[in-house]
Design an enzyme around this catalytic site. Structure first.
Site, mmCIF file in Angstrom:
data_model
loop_
_atom_site.group_PDB
_atom_site.id
_atom_site.type_symbol
_atom_site.label_atom_id
_atom_site.label_comp_id
_atom_site.label_asym_id
_atom_site.label_seq_id
_atom_site.Cartn_x
_atom_site.Cartn_y
_atom_site.Cartn_z
ATOM 1 N N ASP A 31 0.794 -1.222 -0.113
ATOM 2 C CA ASP A 31 -0.101 -0.235 -0.017
ATOM 3 C C ASP A 31 0.936 1.339 -0.054
ATOM 4 O O ASP A 31 1.954 1.114 0.346
ATOM 5 C CB ASP A 31 -0.905 -0.019 1.276
ATOM 6 C CG ASP A 31 -1.976 1.220 1.202
ATOM 7 O OD1 ASP A 31 -2.430 1.629 0.089
ATOM 8 O OD2 ASP A 31 -2.296 1.803 2.328
ATOM 9 N N SER A 32 0.328 2.354 -0.312
ATOM 10 C CA SER A 32 1.294 3.836 -0.241
ATOM 11 C C SER A 32 1.366 3.997 1.197
ATOM 12 O O SER A 32 2.256 4.698 1.279
ATOM 13 C CB SER A 32 0.227 4.570 -0.862
ATOM 14 O OG SER A 32 -1.062 4.901 -0.244
ATOM 15 N N GLU B 36 -3.039 9.278 7.620
ATOM 16 C CA GLU B 36 -1.638 9.170 7.589
ATOM 17 C C GLU B 36 -0.829 9.814 8.834
ATOM 18 O O GLU B 36 0.138 9.493 9.507
ATOM 19 C CB GLU B 36 -0.796 9.179 6.371
ATOM 20 C CG GLU B 36 -1.012 8.235 5.321
ATOM 21 C CD GLU B 36 -0.429 6.950 5.551
ATOM 22 O OE1 GLU B 36 0.822 6.997 5.926
ATOM 23 O OE2 GLU B 36 -0.891 5.769 5.198
ATOM 24 N N HIS C 231 -7.694 2.715 3.107
ATOM 25 C CA HIS C 231 -7.535 3.557 4.714
ATOM 26 C C HIS C 231 -8.976 3.631 5.237
ATOM 27 O O HIS C 231 -8.927 3.725 6.432
ATOM 28 C CB HIS C 231 -7.060 5.020 4.271
ATOM 29 C CG HIS C 231 -5.507 4.720 4.135
ATOM 30 N ND1 HIS C 231 -4.927 4.433 2.943
ATOM 31 C CD2 HIS C 231 -4.633 5.505 4.734
ATOM 32 C CE1 HIS C 231 -3.526 4.606 2.969
ATOM 33 N NE2 HIS C 231 -3.375 5.214 4.137
ATOM 34 N N CYS D 287 -4.139 -1.600 -2.284
ATOM 35 C CA CYS D 287 -4.370 0.045 -2.493
ATOM 36 C C CYS D 287 -5.144 0.113 -3.802
ATOM 37 O O CYS D 287 -4.855 -0.429 -4.939
ATOM 38 C CB CYS D 287 -2.971 0.448 -2.808
ATOM 39 S SG CYS D 287 -3.012 2.249 -3.391
ATOM 40 N N CYS E 157 -11.147 2.407 -0.765
ATOM 41 C CA CYS E 157 -9.765 3.171 -0.359
ATOM 42 C C CYS E 157 -9.512 1.979 1.100
ATOM 43 O O CYS E 157 -10.350 1.960 1.719
ATOM 44 C CB CYS E 157 -9.836 4.239 0.032
ATOM 45 S SG CYS E 157 -7.963 5.043 0.586
#
Ligand code: DGL
Length: 269
Positions: free
Chosen positions: A7-8, A162, A196, A70, A194
């Site tokens: 994932d980013s 984040e 997240h 992701c 997403c």
């Protein structure tokens, strides 16, 4: 023997957790490209370059199978990677298809023509790059007819998560849900597109109301991976478990520990 999860940033940990619950014996190498997150505001070329560099790092760590945990990378880069970049002895899988199969009541690999399904009005919450790619609508159109999809690009939510700023993330989620409802007042289902966003699932559900089924990917991806590995045990690879980041390992470890409520130690990728 390890499977790679990419994932980013930290969102893919929601997928990692579900995989660990479903397949406790499976070793995983997690790579967070924290130095370049968020991906959701980048161009498709940029996302392709960053994603291939990260996946190569996981191949180098001994993984033969990498899950792009992701949506942004899955939407903007996966097809191009599969067509022209992934070596024959490796596999890279995304997170979109298991979700769409669940929503359209299909079994893995059911390639029959598109048909009518229960849900008619679907709200898609995702990053700006995922929304711009229209990958979700494309995959859905292969499987279902008569589904109206309204997509809401949720700018700022990934950065807030984040940064560990959940007060900001909650305010942004509520304002994105309001914006969606102005376009589609009564969705039947909402997709957290997403990885997240499951960290904000309660806020999404609360803002959308009880009658809306909220789909998130973690468990669906874990179930698809279990099924895939049963059919392809040769893709278990040779790596050992690790958490890697291109960012600051101390900072990323502390956020990851906060998210998963257990100690996670990242090292430099
Ligand atoms: N978790 C990612 C996704 O599923 C990342 C988003 C980002 O880096 O903007 O889309």
């Amino acid at each position: 023997m390890a499977v790679g999860i990419f994932d980013s940033g930290l969102g893919g940990l929601t997928v990692l957790s579900a995989i660990q619950e479903r397949l406790p014996e499976l070793d995983l190498v997690y790579l967070a490209d924290s130095a370049h997150a968020p991906y959701g505001v980048r161009t498709a070329d940029d996302i392709f370059d960053l994603t291939t560099a990260a996946v190569q790092r996981l191949f180098d760590a001994g993984c033969d199978l990498v899950i792009l945990a992701c949506n942004t990378a899955s939407a903007a880069a996966l097809r191009r990677m599969q067509e022209a970049w992934v070596p024959n002895d490796k596999r890279v899988l995304g997170v979109f298809v298991p979700l769409i199969e669940a929503m359209t009541e299909r079994q893995w690999g059911d390639n029959s023509p598109p048909r009518e399904v229960e849900v008619k009005h679907v709200a898609l919450f995702a990053t700006p790059a995922t929304v711009a790619s229209r990958a979700f609508q494309r995959e859905l159109a292969f499987r279902a007819i008569g589904v109206d999809v309204e997509a809401q690009a949720c700018g700022g939510v990934v950065d807030a998560i984040e940064d560990g700023d959940f007060i900001l993330a909650e305010a942004l989620v509520r304002s994105h849900v309001d914006a969606l409802k102005r376009k589609m007042p009564e969705p039947n289902a909402a997709i957290l597109g997403c990885t997240h966003y499951p960290l904000m699932q309660e806020t999404f559900q609360d803002a959308l109301g009880e009658g809306v089924s909220v789909y998130s990917q973690a468990n669906l991806v874990a179930a698809s991976l279990a099924d895939y590995l049963e059919r392809h045990p040769d893709k278990l690879g040779s790596g050992s478990p690790a958490f890697l980041t291109t960012g600051d390992p101390a900072k990323v470890s502390s956020r990851a520990t906060q998210f998963l409520r257990r100690s996670i130690q990242f090292t430099a990728a």
